[in-house]
Design an enzyme around this catalytic site. Structure first.
Site, mmCIF file in Angstrom:
data_model
loop_
_atom_site.group_PDB
_atom_site.id
_atom_site.type_symbol
_atom_site.label_atom_id
_atom_site.label_comp_id
_atom_site.label_asym_id
_atom_site.label_seq_id
_atom_site.Cartn_x
_atom_site.Cartn_y
_atom_site.Cartn_z
ATOM 1 N N GLY A 155 -95.133 15.593 -87.153
ATOM 2 C CA GLY A 155 -94.841 14.933 -86.086
ATOM 3 C C GLY A 155 -93.276 15.010 -85.380
ATOM 4 O O GLY A 155 -93.296 14.694 -84.166
ATOM 5 N N ASP A 156 -92.340 15.244 -86.254
ATOM 6 C CA ASP A 156 -90.946 15.392 -85.701
ATOM 7 C C ASP A 156 -90.093 16.365 -86.803
ATOM 8 O O ASP A 156 -89.342 15.625 -87.253
ATOM 9 C CB ASP A 156 -90.459 13.886 -85.676
ATOM 10 C CG ASP A 156 -89.252 13.944 -84.953
ATOM 11 O OD1 ASP A 156 -88.857 14.773 -84.231
ATOM 12 O OD2 ASP A 156 -88.137 13.199 -85.282
ATOM 13 N N LEU A 157 -90.767 17.553 -86.895
ATOM 14 C CA LEU A 157 -89.954 18.483 -87.721
ATOM 15 C C LEU A 157 -88.691 19.269 -87.233
ATOM 16 O O LEU A 157 -88.690 20.103 -86.998
ATOM 17 C CB LEU A 157 -90.959 19.544 -88.285
ATOM 18 C CG LEU A 157 -90.499 20.188 -89.432
ATOM 19 C CD1 LEU A 157 -90.465 19.280 -90.598
ATOM 20 C CD2 LEU A 157 -91.332 21.415 -89.753
ATOM 21 N N ALA A 158 -87.975 18.279 -86.804
ATOM 22 C CA ALA A 158 -86.722 18.630 -86.355
ATOM 23 C C ALA A 158 -85.464 18.809 -87.342
ATOM 24 O O ALA A 158 -85.848 18.148 -88.670
ATOM 25 C CB ALA A 158 -86.006 17.462 -85.302
#
Length: 201
Positions: free
Chosen positions: A116-119
């Protein structure tokens, strides 16, 4: 040892207690009190389940210690965030790291989990190996559209170039439906679904 506040965001506060990380979800005053408490407990439980499943699958991530209401206790991952160190790596090191991230993402998608937020801010590099953290926006799904969004986040950070290709190679190597997910990501790019990433030379 006294707990130390190490990070504070809109959704949660992060504390360190020795070798343990404690994440406490923030109350939302604008929501109904009982609804807010239920949502925080539910999301914390889901995040704990994601951590446990990833750890059991051999995906580099913190080890779940306990879920207690709206807080979660997990092992600490030493090292530095990818966002702070990646630009200092050689091209060879970047490509190797990206390949490992691709295989890590493949492992998550193989167990039906989208981060969901693989930053880069949610990846810690420890001894040359990436570890994924912060599953606060995760979702259990096998829907390719959701999986494509994980790829889009990394593309936005890495841009077009050899490093991103290395990530895709690692992803293809580790996930049997990778081709379908990548095809969905490409179609979404053509339709302008995502903000464009930087272009590498």
């Amino acid at each position: 040892m006294r707990m130390e506040l190490i990070a504070k965001g809109a959704e949660a506060q992060i504390y360190r207690d020795g070798d343990v990380i404690i994440k406490v979800r923030n109350e939302k005053k604008y929501r109904n009190e009982s609804l807010d408490a239920s949502l925080r407990r539910g999301r914390t439980k889901k995040e704990g389940t994601a951590l446990r499943k990833c750890y059991e699958a051999g995906i580099p991530c913190p080890e779940l210690i306990a879920v207690e209401g709206d807080s979660i206790r997990m092992s600490i991952i030493p090292g530095e965030r990818m966002s702070e160190t990646f630009n200092g790596l050689t091209q060879k090191e970047k490509d190797k790291c990206a390949g490992m991230i691709g295989r890590m993402l493949a492992g998550m998608h193989s167990i039906g989990l989208c981060h969901g937020d693989l930053a880069p801010t949610n990846i810690i590099i420890y001894r040359g190996k990436p570890h994924v953290i912060d599953f606060g926006l995760c979702e259990f799904t096998t829907y390719h559209e959701k999986m494509a969004a994980d790829i889009a986040v990394m593309h936005k950070s890495l841009g077009d170039g050899q490093t991103f290709k290395s990530l895709l190679d690692g992803y293809i190597e580790g996930y049997k439906e990778a081709g379908q997910v990548i095809a969905r990501w490409k179609r979404n790019c053509e339709r302008g679904r995502y903000k464009k990433g930087k272009r590498q030379k």
